[in-house]
Scaffold this motif. Sequence first.
Motif, mmCIF file in Angstrom:
data_model
loop_
_atom_site.group_PDB
_atom_site.id
_atom_site.type_symbol
_atom_site.label_atom_id
_atom_site.label_comp_id
_atom_site.label_asym_id
_atom_site.label_seq_id
_atom_site.Cartn_x
_atom_site.Cartn_y
_atom_site.Cartn_z
ATOM 1 N N HIS A 214 0.838 -1.202 0.000
ATOM 2 C CA HIS A 214 0.000 0.000 0.000
ATOM 3 C C HIS A 214 0.874 1.253 0.000
ATOM 4 O O HIS A 214 1.895 1.292 0.690
ATOM 5 N N PRO A 215 0.424 2.279 -0.764
ATOM 6 C CA PRO A 215 1.217 3.519 -0.834
ATOM 7 C C PRO A 215 1.482 4.135 0.532
ATOM 8 O O PRO A 215 2.547 4.692 0.762
ATOM 9 N N GLU A 216 0.529 4.005 1.456
ATOM 10 C CA GLU A 216 0.785 4.654 2.766
ATOM 11 C C GLU A 216 1.930 3.959 3.508
ATOM 12 O O GLU A 216 2.665 4.585 4.267
ATOM 13 N N PHE A 217 2.113 2.673 3.252
ATOM 14 C CA PHE A 217 3.246 1.992 3.898
ATOM 15 C C PHE A 217 4.560 2.413 3.233
ATOM 16 O O PHE A 217 5.597 2.476 3.882
ATOM 17 N N GLU A 218 4.492 2.669 1.933
ATOM 18 C CA GLU A 218 5.709 3.157 1.255
ATOM 19 C C GLU A 218 6.085 4.522 1.841
ATOM 20 O O GLU A 218 7.249 4.772 2.163
ATOM 21 N N GLN A 219 5.100 5.391 1.994
ATOM 22 C CA GLN A 219 5.364 6.698 2.609
ATOM 23 C C GLN A 219 5.935 6.514 4.006
ATOM 24 O O GLN A 219 6.832 7.226 4.441
ATOM 25 N N GLY A 220 5.370 5.539 4.716
ATOM 26 C CA GLY A 220 5.837 5.238 6.079
ATOM 27 C C GLY A 220 7.311 4.861 6.095
ATOM 28 O O GLY A 220 8.059 5.237 7.011
ATOM 29 N N ILE A 221 7.740 4.111 5.080
ATOM 30 C CA ILE A 221 9.154 3.703 4.991
ATOM 31 C C ILE A 221 10.045 4.947 4.892
ATOM 32 O O ILE A 221 11.020 5.097 5.618
ATOM 33 N N TYR A 222 9.656 5.883 3.992
ATOM 34 C CA TYR A 222 10.458 7.108 3.828
ATOM 35 C C TYR A 222 10.494 7.913 5.129
ATOM 36 O O TYR A 222 11.533 8.428 5.541
ATOM 37 N N GLU A 223 9.319 7.992 5.746
ATOM 38 C CA GLU A 223 9.193 8.777 6.983
ATOM 39 C C GLU A 223 10.079 8.185 8.094
ATOM 40 O O GLU A 223 10.844 8.904 8.733
ATOM 41 N N ASP A 224 9.954 6.879 8.271
ATOM 42 C CA ASP A 224 10.680 6.232 9.370
ATOM 43 C C ASP A 224 12.187 6.280 9.151
ATOM 44 O O ASP A 224 12.949 6.528 10.081
ATOM 45 N N LEU A 225 12.620 6.032 7.914
ATOM 46 C CA LEU A 225 14.070 6.002 7.657
ATOM 47 C C LEU A 225 14.671 7.409 7.757
ATOM 48 O O LEU A 225 15.784 7.583 8.244
ATOM 49 N N THR A 226 13.894 8.402 7.311
ATOM 50 C CA THR A 226 14.366 9.790 7.427
ATOM 51 C C THR A 226 14.516 10.149 8.905
ATOM 52 O O THR A 226 15.499 10.745 9.333
ATOM 53 N N TRP A 227 13.530 9.747 9.666
ATOM 54 C CA TRP A 227 13.556 10.019 11.113
ATOM 55 C C TRP A 227 14.790 9.383 11.773
ATOM 56 O O TRP A 227 15.404 9.960 12.663
#
Length: 285
Positions: A50-63
């Motif tokens: 799901h796209p929201e999980f892909e966004q979550g990956i970017y968010e978490d790794l950036t964090w």
Amino acid sequence: MTIVTRFAPSPTGRLHIGHAYSALFAYRLARDSGGRFILRIEDIDQDRCHPEFEQGIYEDLTWLGLTWETPVRRQSEHMPDYRAALDKLMDEDLIYPCFCTRKDIAEEVARAAAAPHGPEGVLYPGTCRALSPAQRKEKMKNGLPYAFRLESAKAETLLRGRNKWPLYWHDRGKGRQEAVPGILGDAVLARKDMNTSYHLSVTLDDHTQGVTLVTRGEDLFYATHLHRLLQELLGLEIPEWHHHPLLLDKDGKRFAKRNDSVTLQYLRETMGKTPQEVLAIAGVS
Ligand code: GLU
């Protein structure tokens, strides 16, 4: 040689503490040697991704403080490449259609006096390998869904005939390994609902993206035997590997995406943890 590592999550849920460990493992190996770090989105299973999980990956790794090259490769955008590789193996007659359901396989295994076993349990018993071209045609005509499997023994014979046997690979943790490609049996290279599988796409992508050091959890150690075979059959570059131990929870179990309390999002947003605290939990300081 510049080291190129990668972290290749599937956007089927939020990243957890085990992913943080794995991502950092790859990231630091690249960074500490002046190399490159790649993030790849493994989203061939469009029903589960799901796209929201892909966004979550970017968010978490950036964090967590990671940076990576862009654009990020998404496997779902490269399906024709995987199909071309499959066709190549098909042209060499190394692939066969498999119509078995999970139930068929379980029944066949229960029936067989000596079902083949690998280090991770029962292997595909090879039922569809024995089908005649006419039987295959008939099943296809009847609309039965099918996967494609690699005929591993035949692949081995082919490579022996070309003096390309045995195959070796280097694991940074375990040293030189001799590949036992049939170790996973006749593995599925294209799933019923798609023209590829994890094994095929990951092997091709690591080559295409110039990955020189594949880091991932020990749970995928046996898959590497098969990947080494695929590299040889498809004429791909051979990287090094480093299979790292899996991070376990306090009960000795692997972290799972379905357990919300270990996701990075939960630790950040609900528990108020800092990236440093999360990395400490993951045993990375
Ligand atoms: N997409 C795989 C996973 O999430 C990555 C496997 C690999 O690193 O080869 O488990």
